[in-house]
Design a protein around this motif. Sequence first.
Motif, short mmCIF file in Angstrom:
data_model
loop_
_atom_site.label_atom_id
_atom_site.label_comp_id
_atom_site.label_asym_id
_atom_site.label_seq_id
_atom_site.Cartn_x
_atom_site.Cartn_y
_atom_site.Cartn_z
N LEU A 185 8.36 -37.85 -34.45
CA LEU A 185 7.45 -38.85 -34.14
C LEU A 185 6.17 -38.89 -35.10
N ASP A 186 5.73 -37.61 -35.36
CA ASP A 186 4.30 -37.58 -36.44
C ASP A 186 4.90 -38.09 -37.59
N GLU A 187 6.08 -37.97 -38.29
CA GLU A 187 6.27 -38.37 -39.51
C GLU A 187 6.57 -39.96 -39.35
N SER A 188 7.21 -40.47 -38.26
CA SER A 188 7.55 -41.78 -37.99
C SER A 188 6.21 -42.52 -37.93
N LEU A 189 5.18 -42.02 -37.42
CA LEU A 189 3.83 -42.71 -37.37
C LEU A 189 3.13 -43.04 -38.86
#
Length: 194
Positions: A185-189
Amino acid sequence: MSASFKTCLFGGFDRQDVVAFIEKTAKENRERIEALEEENASLQEQNETMETELRQIRKEYAEKTEMALKVPELSENLAKSEQKRKELEKENAVLRVQATEYLSIKDHIAEIEINAHRRTEEFRGAAIAQLREIMAAQRSWCEQTRQQYASLCQQFAEKLMQAQQTVASADFEAFDEMEARLQALDESLEQPEV
């Protein structure tokens, strides 16, 4: 003393009468002398006795005269002694009252001390009895508390064993999965929007 002598035929007095008269006179004179000597001895003895008595009387008179001379001084001393006696009687009366008060107070204090000692002994006995009751109650509490503590320790030991078993059998895979998702999720943000 008169004598009537018989006359003799050949001039003079009858010799027998004269000799008898002389002997009689000598005897009377001896008797008078003896009586006078006895009287003299008696009088000398009386005189010595009287002189001894006179010396004794003179001595007593001298002593009494000397004492009479001391009478004013003795009277003054007596008056002073009488005054001192009166003062001492007054002081004695005051001291007697104080002594009576002291004895009364002493008896009262002794009674107070005896009562205080008795009450102290009663209090001490009651305190010891109460202390023994408290000690018995404390022993009972200690025994009960020890049993409760032993029971709690047993329960904690059981719970601790359950916790150790739970910890030992813990499944950390769900945490690993969640951490991977969070990372994704952090990478997708951080990726730019298209």
